[in-house]
Design a protein around this motif. Sequence first.
Motif, PDB file in Angstrom:
ATOM      1  N   LEU A   1     -12.742  14.717  -2.244  1.00 54.02           N
ATOM      2  CA  LEU A   1     -13.335  15.665  -3.183  1.00 54.02           C
ATOM      3  C   LEU A   1     -13.972  14.935  -4.363  1.00 54.02           C
ATOM      4  CD1 LEU A   1     -13.805  18.603  -3.983  1.00 54.02           C
ATOM      5  CD2 LEU A   1     -11.574  18.576  -5.126  1.00 54.02           C
ATOM      6  N   GLY A   2     -13.296  13.909  -4.863  1.00 59.32           N
ATOM      7  CA  GLY A   2     -13.852  13.134  -5.965  1.00 59.32           C
ATOM      8  C   GLY A   2     -15.146  12.441  -5.580  1.00 59.32           C
ATOM      9  N   THR A   3     -15.159  11.885  -4.379  1.00 58.45           N
ATOM     10  CA  THR A   3     -16.374  11.224  -3.892  1.00 58.45           C
ATOM     11  C   THR A   3     -17.515  12.226  -3.747  1.00 58.45           C
ATOM     12  OG1 THR A   3     -15.034   9.613  -2.673  1.00 58.45           O
ATOM     13  CG2 THR A   3     -17.349   9.841  -2.030  1.00 58.45           C
TER      14      THR A   3
ATOM     15  N   ILE B   1       0.849  -1.189   0.000  1.00 58.09           N
ATOM     16  CA  ILE B   1       0.000   0.000   0.000  1.00 58.09           C
ATOM     17  C   ILE B   1       0.878   1.230   0.000  1.00 58.09           C
ATOM     18  CG2 ILE B   1      -1.805   1.240   1.234  1.00 58.09           C
ATOM     19  CD1 ILE B   1      -2.613  -1.414   2.483  1.00 58.09           C
ATOM     20  N   GLY B   2       0.568   2.111  -0.930  1.00 57.48           N
ATOM     21  CA  GLY B   2       1.342   3.344  -0.997  1.00 57.48           C
ATOM     22  C   GLY B   2       1.127   4.200   0.234  1.00 57.48           C
ATOM     23  N   SER B   3       2.082   4.977   0.549  1.00 58.63           N
ATOM     24  CA  SER B   3       1.967   5.845   1.728  1.00 58.63           C
ATOM     25  C   SER B   3       0.915   6.920   1.496  1.00 58.63           C
ATOM     26  CB  SER B   3       3.319   6.513   2.011  1.00 58.63           C
ATOM     27  OG  SER B   3       3.736   7.270   0.889  1.00 58.63           O
ATOM     28  N   ALA B   4       0.095   7.133   2.524  1.00 65.75           N
ATOM     29  CA  ALA B   4      -0.968   8.136   2.425  1.00 65.75           C
ATOM     30  C   ALA B   4      -0.416   9.517   2.698  1.00 65.75           C
ATOM     31  CB  ALA B   4      -2.065   7.805   3.435  1.00 65.75           C
TER      32      ALA B   4
ATOM     33  N   VAL C   1      -5.602  12.121   0.182  1.00 62.80           N
ATOM     34  CA  VAL C   1      -6.852  11.946   0.924  1.00 62.80           C
ATOM     35  C   VAL C   1      -7.875  12.995   0.518  1.00 62.80           C
ATOM     36  CG1 VAL C   1      -7.904  12.018   3.214  1.00 62.80           C
ATOM     37  CG2 VAL C   1      -5.747  10.809   2.880  1.00 62.80           C
ATOM     38  N   LEU C   2      -7.425  14.240   0.403  1.00 60.72           N
ATOM     39  CA  LEU C   2      -8.337  15.320   0.028  1.00 60.72           C
ATOM     40  C   LEU C   2      -8.892  15.116  -1.370  1.00 60.72           C
ATOM     41  CD1 LEU C   2      -6.502  18.462   1.486  1.00 60.72           C
ATOM     42  CD2 LEU C   2      -8.603  17.389   2.318  1.00 60.72           C
ATOM     43  N   LEU C   3      -8.027  14.667  -2.288  1.00 62.12           N
ATOM     44  CA  LEU C   3      -8.495  14.417  -3.643  1.00 62.12           C
ATOM     45  C   LEU C   3      -9.523  13.291  -3.687  1.00 62.12           C
ATOM     46  CD1 LEU C   3      -5.200  14.750  -5.750  1.00 62.12           C
ATOM     47  CD2 LEU C   3      -7.183  16.282  -5.767  1.00 62.12           C
TER      48      LEU C   3
END
Length: 372
Positions: free
Chosen positions: A42-44, A29-32, A37-39
């Motif tokens: 926002l997309g959701t 898993i890539g680092s958050a 997270v904001l993107l």
Amino acid sequence: MPILINDESKELRKNMAQRADQQLPEEIIGSANRRGVLLSLLGTLILVILCNFAAKWYLNDHRPNRGYWLVKEKWEMLLGLKQPVDWLILGDSSCNQGVVPSILNERLDVTSINLCTIGNMLSLNDAWMLEKYIQQSGAPKNVLIVHVYDVWHRGINFPLIARVPLSWGYWQELEPPLKIRLRGPGILFIERYFPLYSENKSLSLWFRFPLDAFKEVRSYNIEEDGFMVWEKPNPSYVEAQKESHLDFARNNQFNLSPYNRQALERIVALAEEYGFNVYLANSPMYEGLYEHEDFQAYFNQLQETLGAYAAKSERVHYIFREPMTFPKEQMENADHLIYSAAKVYTNELVSEILSLQSQTTTTNHDQINIVE
């Protein structure tokens, strides 16, 4: 006796042991980070908003909920009026299917429009529509208001208030204003702008049973004058409703809710201010319901209350104090008529109006003679 193990069994056990020793694969898993997270959020959010707008657009003209659809249609009809009318017909769905404007037009030589919605909009909606009409077209000459007996005790219905196609906050600008507390604005906002939540049943009907939803929408038929033609009786449903109405009448005392009271007072005040006549009428009713003494006891309390409001002004007239009754074979439910019965009901309404107007003219003529 010794247990014999063949070579295949030994090999199988060996393979199983080797698999048990192997580690399960791990996903990397890539680092958050804050930007990612904001993107995602926002997309959701954008997706949800777009889906809501799409649902709102679609349901605007394909709404299987008859009540929601009717409120929107009648208000749009009012807002789109290009010419004033002589008679404004207001009330609930019993009036929507019970008062035929073309009969008023022909017998009284007038123009009229039926803007009746549904009971849960209360007489509050009558007052709002009347005020909006006056703002747009000036005062009508006459107003006819028809309601079912059990509308007068009801309270506010936020989902329906949200369906009125006026700008946000209209409920505080028209009289009487709707005083909303605590969670009220939030509920109205969700009901008005988030159909994925507020109209999930309608959307579910379209997705699961599109043919049923299509048939339901196609069954709605409003004439240009606002009258809804309904041809199909439902005697078994009428009879079934009788018992629930009787239970209500037996277990309740008549009560005029605050918003209905304020709305009636506002309508009386507008009639006095602008000089038009208001005719209050009881809706048609199933004859098997009205014949019960328990029901009549409740209904008598309603008659006294509406009669008191009519007595406050010479401009307000209470007609059909005794409701006109019909057999169940001529009704959709306990207070909704099919078209053939609606014509009978409307003709009787007009006859009573003409009789009342004749009495008023005679009284005024006699008063003039006395003065002379």
